[in-house]
Write a protein that holds these residues in place. Structure first.
Motif, short mmCIF file in Angstrom:
data_model
loop_
_atom_site.label_atom_id
_atom_site.label_comp_id
_atom_site.label_asym_id
_atom_site.label_seq_id
_atom_site.Cartn_x
_atom_site.Cartn_y
_atom_site.Cartn_z
N HIS A 1 0.85 -1.18 0.00
CA HIS A 1 0.00 0.00 0.00
C HIS A 1 0.89 1.24 0.00
O HIS A 1 2.09 1.15 0.26
CB HIS A 1 -0.93 0.03 1.22
CG HIS A 1 -0.21 0.04 2.53
ND1 HIS A 1 0.35 -1.10 3.09
CD2 HIS A 1 0.07 1.06 3.39
CE1 HIS A 1 0.93 -0.79 4.24
NE2 HIS A 1 0.78 0.51 4.44
N SER A 2 0.31 2.37 -0.34
CA SER A 2 1.05 3.63 -0.37
C SER A 2 0.62 4.52 0.77
O SER A 2 -0.57 4.62 1.09
CB SER A 2 0.80 4.35 -1.70
OG SER A 2 1.38 5.64 -1.70
N PRO B 1 -0.54 10.00 -1.06
CA PRO B 1 -1.66 10.07 -2.00
C PRO B 1 -1.24 10.33 -3.44
O PRO B 1 -2.01 10.08 -4.37
CB PRO B 1 -2.51 11.23 -1.45
CG PRO B 1 -1.57 12.05 -0.63
CD PRO B 1 -0.60 11.07 -0.04
N ASP B 2 -0.01 10.83 -3.65
CA ASP B 2 0.46 11.11 -5.01
C ASP B 2 1.03 9.88 -5.71
O ASP B 2 1.35 9.94 -6.90
CB ASP B 2 1.54 12.19 -4.98
CG ASP B 2 0.99 13.54 -4.57
OD1 ASP B 2 -0.22 13.77 -4.75
OD2 ASP B 2 1.77 14.37 -4.05
N CYS B 3 1.20 8.78 -4.97
CA CYS B 3 1.83 7.59 -5.54
C CYS B 3 0.90 6.39 -5.43
O CYS B 3 0.49 6.01 -4.33
CB CYS B 3 3.14 7.28 -4.80
SG CYS B 3 4.39 8.57 -4.91
N LYS B 4 0.58 5.80 -6.56
CA LYS B 4 -0.19 4.57 -6.59
C LYS B 4 0.77 3.39 -6.64
O LYS B 4 1.76 3.42 -7.38
CB LYS B 4 -1.12 4.54 -7.80
CG LYS B 4 -2.05 5.74 -7.91
CD LYS B 4 -2.91 5.92 -6.67
CE LYS B 4 -3.85 7.11 -6.81
NZ LYS B 4 -4.58 7.38 -5.55
N PRO B 5 0.49 2.32 -5.87
CA PRO B 5 1.45 1.20 -5.82
C PRO B 5 1.83 0.65 -7.19
O PRO B 5 3.00 0.28 -7.40
CB PRO B 5 0.70 0.16 -4.98
CG PRO B 5 -0.14 0.98 -4.06
CD PRO B 5 -0.60 2.15 -4.89
N ARG C 1 2.43 2.05 -9.97
CA ARG C 1 3.46 2.83 -10.63
C ARG C 1 4.60 3.19 -9.69
O ARG C 1 5.69 3.53 -10.11
CB ARG C 1 2.88 4.12 -11.22
CG ARG C 1 1.79 3.87 -12.26
CD ARG C 1 1.45 5.14 -13.01
NE ARG C 1 2.41 5.39 -14.08
CZ ARG C 1 3.07 6.53 -14.22
NH1 ARG C 1 2.90 7.52 -13.37
NH2 ARG C 1 3.92 6.69 -15.21
N GLY D 1 5.14 11.67 -6.95
CA GLY D 1 4.44 10.98 -8.03
C GLY D 1 4.59 11.64 -9.39
O GLY D 1 3.98 11.20 -10.36
#
Length: 513
Positions: free
Chosen positions: A460-461, A464-468, A470, A504
């Motif tokens: 999980h991240s 909030p700017d980074c999705k797992p 990517r 991100g």
């Protein structure tokens, strides 16, 4: 422990640390003034950016964000909760550490060497090369950097946007290569040999190193720079690393200049990453015994890494029985800087692009694997290259089932002439990533640039700017820059692809989706 004591303008952070002040005398008064210390001695102070043999430098330059590469992870207590790179949300002290350490190694001495040598000769060329090596790292980590506008005496330097910085580095590198080519004809340079723990003053080896760096840089910007092909072909014609004897290692082994990986991993703060151990377990890769220690008895696999960004609070004691870096067995083992195998894989990718790399993709692909097996003194390369069945393995955590992961890659090892271009690229970059262990920036950069190799995401991240899927895309600018160089760093933010100083945000040369 290292203590950061002073920031110099936009790009130089001066740290006072045990054993690191020898080449930095008088820097507290004016670090940009020429020093009476011989230029080659000043050069030795810059050299630690290549391998970061000091323990804290290794933490900051090699280990903390290395989890993004899928090669190393950090189940550490460096900070509380999820303020870690593993969750794409590192606390500011750690986010800024690479910037601080790299600039501290480069700029206090670079301008001293520039003035002392009048921008001539081998020592100046090596200072330039070392600066370029360090700055292409920083550009690959954060994007815009102060480069062409950094001058002796400046206290606040403007940033170059990414196209400008990369082009300026290529121009400087061409000058370096020309000097080293001339020097190579004269044999060993004694001034350089006195401080050169990598090649002992052999300018021909350094010329190959510089050309390989040029090829690396050309491939990295190949999707956006119209000059990339020409630079790559120039590098190959000029001569790149081709044999194990060309590979570069930091052979320093005295005092605190030991193998930084060995010291940090000995503290329990890094472990083999579950991603690379799973790939290599699936491939039954004979290099596992050269890369990793075996886990404690009772696990289903001999080699079990740690999932980066695990489902449980990171704590070294929870993972003491998991595979460590094999390099921990000897603190004085040479620390790798650049493997000859890298050049072969770069040439393979170049051929896939239709560039003239003076061969063909299949030959260079197999050469890269052969060089890696030879580098690590491992047998069985012919059987490995002929394996068209084995695929990357899934990850099963012996203690934390929530960390289990089904590998998204199904790429096999044997070269397949009927494969799609995408499959060929994945095959090249997957084997390149395995061969260049431990070299975290190459793997993470290739992943951001192409999506390959398919690196395991965090569970999980915390950002909030980074999705797992990517992952993290860059390091944000250091807070110290906002404090001391506010106008210029804010201008640099506008140069980013989305105008945000975010973890991100995609860099110039990276995939944007």
């Amino acid at each position: 422990m290292n203590k950061i004591i002073k920031y110099i303008g936009a790009s130089a952070v001066i740290c006072l640390m045990a054993g690191c002040t020898t080449n930095f005398e008088d820097f507290n008064t004016n670090p940009y003034q020429p020093s009476k210390v011989p230029a080659n001695t000043l050069l030795s102070g810059m050299f630690n950016v290549y391998a970061a043999p000091m323990q804290n430098d290794c933490q900051h330059i090699n280990c903390m964000w290395a989890c993004f590469s899928g090669q190393i992870t950090a189940p550490s207590t460096w900070s509380k909760g999820e303020n870690l790179f593993a969750y794409y949300n590192a606390m500011e002290d750690h986010n800024a550490a690479t910037w601080a350490k790299i600039y501290a190694r480069i700029y206090p001495n670079f301008f001293r060497i520039e003035e002392a040598t009048e921008k001539k000769g081998v020592i100046y060329a090596m200072a330039q090369l070392t600066r370029i090596y360090a700055m292409q790292m920083m550009a690959s980590l954060q994007g815009p950097i102060p480069y062409s506008k950094v001058k002796s005496g400046d206290i606040r330097a403007a940033y170059d946007d990414e196209p400008t910085a990369w082009r300026a580095m290529f121009d400087d590198l061409d000058n370096v290569i020309a000097i080293l080519k001339s020097a190579a004809e004269l044999g060993i340079n004694q001034d350089l040999a006195a401080v050169d723990q990598f090649y002992g003053g052999n300018c021909e080896k350094w010329m190959k190193f510089a050309n390989t760096l040029k090829l690396r840089m050309a491939i990295r910007v190949s999707g956006v720079a119209d000059y990339a092909q020409a630079k790559a072909e120039e590098a190959v014609r000029g001569g790149v690393l081709e044999s194990v004897s060309d590979s570069s290692y930091d052979t320093t082994s005295s005092g605190i200049n030991e193998n930084g990986y060995a010291i940090v991993s000995g503290w329990g703060e890094v472990r083999a990453n579950a991603c690379i151990t799973s790939y290599m377990n699936g491939y039954k890769d004979p290099r596992r015994s050269a890369y990793f220690t075996k886990q404690a008895a009772g696990f289903s696999e001999d080699y079990v890494g740690v999932r980066s960004g695990s489902s449980v609070a990171p704590n070294p004691s929870d993972y003491q029985n998991y595979s460590n870096l094999m390099i921990t067995t000897d603190k004085t083992l040479p620390q790798p800087v650049m493997y000859a195998a890298e050049a072969a894989f770069l040439r393979a990718e170049g051929e896939l692009k239709g560039w003239d790399m003076q061969g063909d993709a299949e030959t260079f692909y197999e050469q890269g694997i052969r060089l890696s097996f030879e580098e690590f003194k491992v047998t069985g390369v012919d059987a490995y290259l002929d394996d068209d069945k084995s695929k990357p393995g899934n990850y099963v955590d012996p203690n934390h089932s929530a960390d289990n992961y089904s590998n998204l890659s199904t790429i096999t090892i044997k070269w397949d002439k009927s494969a799609t271009p995408e499959e060929m690229l994945e095959r090249v970059l997957t084997q390149k990533w395995i061969a260049l262990y431990p070299d975290p920036l190459n793997g993470w950069s290739d992943f951001r640039r192409t999506g390959f190799p398919k690196i395991f995401p965090a569970t999980h991240s915390a950002n909030p700017d980074c999705k797992p899927a990517r992952g993290q895309r860059r390091l944000r600018f250091a807070d110290t820059e906002y404090n001391t160089n506010k106008e210029n760093v804010e201008a640099a933010v506008t140069m980013l692809s989305d105008g945000r100083d975010s973890n991100g945000t995609d860099l110039w040369w990276a995939l944007k989706n």
